[in-house]
Design a protein around this motif. Structure first.
Motif, PDB file in Angstrom:
ATOM      1  N   LYS A 192      37.769  20.340  26.626  1.00  0.00           N
ATOM      2  CA  LYS A 192      36.587  20.194  27.473  1.00  0.00           C
ATOM      3  C   LYS A 192      35.832  21.514  27.450  1.00  0.00           C
ATOM      4  CE  LYS A 192      39.645  19.596  30.615  1.00  0.00           C
ATOM      5  NZ  LYS A 192      40.355  19.535  31.916  1.00  0.00           N
ATOM      6  N   THR A 193      34.643  21.509  27.999  1.00  0.00           N
ATOM      7  CA  THR A 193      33.892  22.741  28.172  1.00  0.00           C
ATOM      8  C   THR A 193      34.067  23.208  29.609  1.00  0.00           C
ATOM      9  OG1 THR A 193      32.270  22.104  26.510  1.00  0.00           O
ATOM     10  CG2 THR A 193      31.596  23.783  28.096  1.00  0.00           C
ATOM     11  N   ILE A 194      34.635  24.410  29.758  1.00  0.00           N
ATOM     12  CA  ILE A 194      34.936  24.916  31.098  1.00  0.00           C
ATOM     13  C   ILE A 194      34.359  26.316  31.248  1.00  0.00           C
ATOM     14  CG2 ILE A 194      36.763  25.542  32.724  1.00  0.00           C
ATOM     15  CD1 ILE A 194      38.594  23.567  31.232  1.00  0.00           C
ATOM     16  N   GLU A 195      33.617  26.517  32.295  1.00  0.00           N
ATOM     17  CA  GLU A 195      33.100  27.847  32.606  1.00  0.00           C
ATOM     18  C   GLU A 195      34.199  28.665  33.270  1.00  0.00           C
ATOM     19  OE1 GLU A 195      30.010  28.379  30.717  1.00  0.00           O
ATOM     20  OE2 GLU A 195      30.046  29.787  32.388  1.00  0.00           O
ATOM     21  N   LYS A 196      34.471  29.826  32.728  1.00  0.00           N
ATOM     22  CA  LYS A 196      35.511  30.701  33.276  1.00  0.00           C
ATOM     23  C   LYS A 196      34.876  31.945  33.876  1.00  0.00           C
ATOM     24  CE  LYS A 196      39.345  28.712  31.446  1.00  0.00           C
ATOM     25  NZ  LYS A 196      40.539  28.332  32.210  1.00  0.00           N
ATOM     26  N   VAL A 197      35.514  32.459  34.890  1.00  0.00           N
ATOM     27  CA  VAL A 197      35.053  33.710  35.485  1.00  0.00           C
ATOM     28  C   VAL A 197      36.241  34.666  35.609  1.00  0.00           C
ATOM     29  CG1 VAL A 197      35.356  32.864  37.846  1.00  0.00           C
ATOM     30  CG2 VAL A 197      33.799  34.753  37.420  1.00  0.00           C
ATOM     31  N   VAL A 198      35.995  35.918  35.308  1.00  0.00           N
ATOM     32  CA  VAL A 198      36.988  36.977  35.484  1.00  0.00           C
ATOM     33  C   VAL A 198      36.366  38.023  36.409  1.00  0.00           C
ATOM     34  CG1 VAL A 198      38.316  38.809  34.364  1.00  0.00           C
ATOM     35  CG2 VAL A 198      37.993  36.613  33.206  1.00  0.00           C
ATOM     36  N   VAL A 199      37.075  38.341  37.468  1.00  0.00           N
ATOM     37  CA  VAL A 199      36.552  39.293  38.455  1.00  0.00           C
ATOM     38  C   VAL A 199      37.533  40.449  38.604  1.00  0.00           C
ATOM     39  CG1 VAL A 199      35.703  39.586  40.810  1.00  0.00           C
ATOM     40  CG2 VAL A 199      35.521  37.359  39.703  1.00  0.00           C
ATOM     41  N   PHE A 200      36.995  41.656  38.652  1.00  0.00           N
ATOM     42  CA  PHE A 200      37.802  42.831  38.969  1.00  0.00           C
ATOM     43  C   PHE A 200      37.401  43.289  40.365  1.00  0.00           C
ATOM     44  CE2 PHE A 200      37.350  42.780  34.359  1.00  0.00           C
ATOM     45  CZ  PHE A 200      38.677  42.790  33.978  1.00  0.00           C
ATOM     46  N   ASP A 201      38.334  43.250  41.266  1.00  0.00           N
ATOM     47  CA  ASP A 201      38.031  43.575  42.651  1.00  0.00           C
ATOM     48  C   ASP A 201      39.024  44.629  43.151  1.00  0.00           C
ATOM     49  OD1 ASP A 201      36.074  42.627  44.602  1.00  0.00           O
ATOM     50  OD2 ASP A 201      37.834  42.246  45.845  1.00  0.00           O
ATOM     51  N   PRO A 202      38.524  45.643  43.857  1.00  0.00           N
ATOM     52  CA  PRO A 202      39.426  46.737  44.229  1.00  0.00           C
ATOM     53  C   PRO A 202      40.492  46.329  45.239  1.00  0.00           C
ATOM     54  CG  PRO A 202      37.252  47.062  45.178  1.00  0.00           C
ATOM     55  CD  PRO A 202      37.141  45.877  44.274  1.00  0.00           C
ATOM     56  N   LEU A 203      41.698  46.814  45.004  1.00  0.00           N
ATOM     57  CA  LEU A 203      42.766  46.715  45.997  1.00  0.00           C
ATOM     58  C   LEU A 203      42.684  47.956  46.884  1.00  0.00           C
ATOM     59  CD1 LEU A 203      45.719  45.454  43.759  1.00  0.00           C
ATOM     60  CD2 LEU A 203      44.643  44.213  45.646  1.00  0.00           C
ATOM     61  N   PRO A 204      43.373  47.939  48.024  1.00  0.00           N
ATOM     62  CA  PRO A 204      43.283  49.119  48.889  1.00  0.00           C
ATOM     63  C   PRO A 204      44.092  50.312  48.392  1.00  0.00           C
ATOM     64  CG  PRO A 204      44.367  47.277  50.025  1.00  0.00           C
ATOM     65  CD  PRO A 204      44.088  46.832  48.642  1.00  0.00           C
ATOM     66  N   ILE A 205      44.186  50.446  47.088  1.00  0.00           N
ATOM     67  CA  ILE A 205      44.799  51.619  46.464  1.00  0.00           C
ATOM     68  C   ILE A 205      43.743  52.193  45.535  1.00  0.00           C
ATOM     69  CG2 ILE A 205      46.609  52.462  44.924  1.00  0.00           C
ATOM     70  CD1 ILE A 205      48.322  50.115  45.831  1.00  0.00           C
ATOM     71  N   PRO A 206      43.370  53.447  45.743  1.00  0.00           N
ATOM     72  CA  PRO A 206      42.278  54.001  44.944  1.00  0.00           C
ATOM     73  C   PRO A 206      42.524  53.837  43.444  1.00  0.00           C
ATOM     74  CG  PRO A 206      42.869  55.503  46.704  1.00  0.00           C
ATOM     75  CD  PRO A 206      43.890  54.405  46.716  1.00  0.00           C
ATOM     76  N   GLY A 207      41.545  53.316  42.769  1.00  0.00           N
ATOM     77  CA  GLY A 207      41.612  53.213  41.308  1.00  0.00           C
ATOM     78  C   GLY A 207      42.299  51.975  40.777  1.00  0.00           C
ATOM     79  N   ILE A 208      42.785  51.118  41.648  1.00  0.00           N
ATOM     80  CA  ILE A 208      43.457  49.904  41.176  1.00  0.00           C
ATOM     81  C   ILE A 208      42.641  48.671  41.553  1.00  0.00           C
ATOM     82  CG2 ILE A 208      45.530  48.464  41.303  1.00  0.00           C
ATOM     83  CD1 ILE A 208      47.199  50.875  41.625  1.00  0.00           C
ATOM     84  N   TYR A 209      42.377  47.870  40.538  1.00  0.00           N
ATOM     85  CA  TYR A 209      41.623  46.629  40.720  1.00  0.00           C
ATOM     86  C   TYR A 209      42.531  45.445  40.413  1.00  0.00           C
ATOM     87  CZ  TYR A 209      37.401  49.509  40.571  1.00  0.00           C
ATOM     88  OH  TYR A 209      36.433  50.450  40.838  1.00  0.00           O
ATOM     89  N   MET A 210      42.401  44.400  41.205  1.00  0.00           N
ATOM     90  CA  MET A 210      43.123  43.172  40.865  1.00  0.00           C
ATOM     91  C   MET A 210      42.252  42.330  39.944  1.00  0.00           C
ATOM     92  SD  MET A 210      42.705  40.720  44.176  1.00  0.00           S
ATOM     93  CE  MET A 210      41.076  40.267  44.768  1.00  0.00           C
ATOM     94  N   LEU A 211      42.908  41.550  39.129  1.00  0.00           N
ATOM     95  CA  LEU A 211      42.189  40.642  38.241  1.00  0.00           C
ATOM     96  C   LEU A 211      42.248  39.231  38.828  1.00  0.00           C
ATOM     97  CD1 LEU A 211      42.245  40.488  34.421  1.00  0.00           C
ATOM     98  CD2 LEU A 211      42.778  38.408  35.691  1.00  0.00           C
TER      99      LEU A 211
END
Lengths: 186, 58
Positions: free
Chosen positions: A66-85
């Motif tokens: 199928k055709t599926i739109e995907k999104v990837v987000v990098f959002d900061p965790l409460p630890i400086p310099g670390i982002y969750m995916l």
């Protein structure tokens, strides 16, 4: 439609869509053209992706069964310099972050995500990406993908395997609950 | 035994409340907020402290 907390929400995707421009100009960057080193080092095919103005939200289209739109987000965790995916599917103007798409293009989707991680880290070289799947099965899948591309990514990334009491450089064959991915500085 | 069951029930209830997987969100912000809450609740404060130290050592 109900959201996860049970509240009924009015869906407005215009705000979301406005983040992305389809004219190929301001704000829309074809990531595949920007990171030659990534292209050279990654074997698996991947989908072209787009990034929004903040360089934190990426989108691509999975074209398997199928055709599926995907999104990837990098959002900061409460630890400086670390982002969750966060990886999710757009479906009927909503986002699902745990869906099993079964679109028969898993390798290509994961390869695209790896390239997006590299793209993000090249813009935020001091950042690290914290990756944890929704289940042990999904984390094993991530491990398999990491192992498969290991000879290619080891020049680009330092990957730490993490379990509740274990923080170590990624080792083949070991299962981890999460991963911490950083750009290789040497 | 009953205490264990109660604890398990409470744990399951909390997991259901905070688990964003299998849920659908009307915005990226809502999805990321839910996942962040889920991650933070999933690991102990010791875990996050170790992760912080790991990051600082890099």
């Amino acid at each position: 439609m109900k959201c996860w907390c049970g509240k009924v929400l009015i869906i407005d995707t215009r705000r979301l869509e406005s983040k992305f421009r389809d004219d190929g100009k301001d704000g829309l960057i074809e990531g595949v053209n920007l990171k030659d080193r990534i292209e050279r080092n990654m074997n698996a095919s991947s989908y072209p992706f787009r990034v929004d103005d903040s360089c934190h939200i990426f989108r691509f289209t999975s074209t398997g069964m199928k055709t599926i739109e995907k999104v990837v987000v990098f959002d900061p965790l409460p630890i400086p310099g670390i982002y969750m995916l966060v990886l999710g599917d757009f479906d009927e103007d909503e986002i699902d972050v745990g869906v099993k798409s079964n679109n028969r293009d898993l390798e290509m989707v994961l390869s695209t995500v790896v390239k997006i991680i590299a793209f993000f880290l090249s813009d935020y070289p001091d950042a690290s990406i914290f990756v944890e799947g929704s289940s042990a099965a999904r984390n094993r899948l991530y491990r398999i993908m990491i192992e498969k591309e290991r000879k290619n990514w080891r020049e680009l990334f330092v990957i730490k395997g993490i379990d509740e009491d274990t923080f170590e450089v990624f080792q083949s064959g070991k299962n981890y609950s999460s991963y911490l991915i950083s750009l290789c500085k040497t | 035994m009953q205490k264990c069951s109660e604890e398990q029930a409470n744990h399951d209830a909390n997991a259901t409340l905070s688990d964003p997987f299998g849920q659908r969100f009307s915005s990226i912000e809502a999805a990321t907020n839910a996942k962040r809450d889920w991650l933070l609740s999933r690991h102990s404060s010791d875990f996050w402290e170790k992760l912080k130290q790991l990051k600082e050592q890099q």
